[in-house]
Motif scaffolding. Structure first.
Motif, PDB file in Angstrom:
ATOM      1  N   ARG A  57       0.826  -1.213   0.000  1.00 30.61           N
ATOM      2  CA  ARG A  57       0.000   0.000   0.000  1.00 30.61           C
ATOM      3  C   ARG A  57       0.856   1.256   0.000  1.00 30.61           C
ATOM      4  NH1 ARG A  57      -2.524  -2.691   4.360  1.00 30.61           N
ATOM      5  NH2 ARG A  57      -4.089  -4.071   3.500  1.00 30.61           N
ATOM      6  N   LEU A  58       1.929   1.251   0.795  1.00 33.62           N
ATOM      7  CA  LEU A  58       2.812   2.417   0.840  1.00 33.62           C
ATOM      8  C   LEU A  58       3.483   2.647  -0.511  1.00 33.62           C
ATOM      9  CD1 LEU A  58       4.470   2.036   4.368  1.00 33.62           C
ATOM     10  CD2 LEU A  58       2.703   3.678   3.668  1.00 33.62           C
ATOM     11  N   ARG A  59       3.918   1.575  -1.170  1.00 30.60           N
ATOM     12  CA  ARG A  59       4.520   1.708  -2.510  1.00 30.60           C
ATOM     13  C   ARG A  59       3.512   2.284  -3.506  1.00 30.60           C
ATOM     14  NH1 ARG A  59       7.081  -3.177  -0.995  1.00 30.60           N
ATOM     15  NH2 ARG A  59       5.494  -4.424  -2.049  1.00 30.60           N
ATOM     16  N   GLU A  60       2.277   1.781  -3.439  1.00 32.39           N
ATOM     17  CA  GLU A  60       1.211   2.282  -4.319  1.00 32.39           C
ATOM     18  C   GLU A  60       0.974   3.765  -4.071  1.00 32.39           C
ATOM     19  OE1 GLU A  60      -1.053   1.240  -6.780  1.00 32.39           O
ATOM     20  OE2 GLU A  60       0.486  -0.306  -7.007  1.00 32.39           O
ATOM     21  N   ARG A  61       0.920   4.143  -2.811  1.00 29.94           N
ATOM     22  CA  ARG A  61       0.666   5.545  -2.462  1.00 29.94           C
ATOM     23  C   ARG A  61       1.772   6.437  -3.024  1.00 29.94           C
ATOM     24  NH1 ARG A  61      -2.475   8.242   0.822  1.00 29.94           N
ATOM     25  NH2 ARG A  61      -3.270   6.416   1.879  1.00 29.94           N
ATOM     26  N   LYS A  62       3.021   6.013  -2.909  1.00 29.82           N
ATOM     27  CA  LYS A  62       4.127   6.799  -3.433  1.00 29.82           C
ATOM     28  C   LYS A  62       4.049   6.942  -4.947  1.00 29.82           C
ATOM     29  CE  LYS A  62       7.531   5.968   0.159  1.00 29.82           C
ATOM     30  NZ  LYS A  62       8.775   5.335   0.521  1.00 29.82           N
ATOM     31  N   ARG A  63       3.610   5.874  -5.620  1.00 25.87           N
ATOM     32  CA  ARG A  63       3.508   5.894  -7.075  1.00 25.87           C
ATOM     33  C   ARG A  63       2.406   6.824  -7.568  1.00 25.87           C
ATOM     34  NH1 ARG A  63       4.222   0.098  -7.972  1.00 25.87           N
ATOM     35  NH2 ARG A  63       1.982  -0.063  -7.940  1.00 25.87           N
ATOM     36  N   THR A  64       1.318   6.919  -6.807  1.00 31.47           N
ATOM     37  CA  THR A  64       0.159   7.682  -7.260  1.00 31.47           C
ATOM     38  C   THR A  64       0.090   9.091  -6.697  1.00 31.47           C
ATOM     39  OG1 THR A  64      -1.254   6.759  -5.510  1.00 31.47           O
ATOM     40  CG2 THR A  64      -1.200   5.600  -7.643  1.00 31.47           C
ATOM     41  N   HIS A  65       0.944   9.421  -5.750  1.00 31.54           N
ATOM     42  CA  HIS A  65       0.893  10.784  -5.159  1.00 31.54           C
ATOM     43  C   HIS A  65       2.148  11.541  -5.454  1.00 31.54           C
ATOM     44  CE1 HIS A  65      -2.406   8.948  -2.894  1.00 31.54           C
ATOM     45  NE2 HIS A  65      -2.858  10.180  -2.795  1.00 31.54           N
TER      46      HIS A  65
END
Length: 65
Positions: A57-65
């Motif tokens: 989830r943290l990796r996804e958040r970094k990719r999308t924000h």
């Protein structure tokens, strides 16, 4: 708690940056509110799964924000 004899429980991934987003996911560690609530009773296998999901989830958040 742990079904693994003589193995210390995995430490919480809490980073003391607790703030839940609109999906009830912690912005600090990536765990969901339910995973945070479940942590104390979870065995090491479940804790590893929680940590893996939180990191994703943290990796996804970094990719999308």
């Amino acid at each position: 708690m742990s079904s693994e004899p003589n193995v210390a429980p995995l430490a919480s991934p809490c980073r003391r940056q607790c703030c839940l987003d609109e999906h009830e996911q912690c912005l600090g560690c990536g765990r969901t509110l339910q995973e945070i609530l479940d942590w104390g009773a979870a065995d090491n296998a479940r804790r590893r799964l929680i940590c893996q999901a939180a990191e994703q989830r943290l990796r996804e958040r970094k990719r999308t924000h």
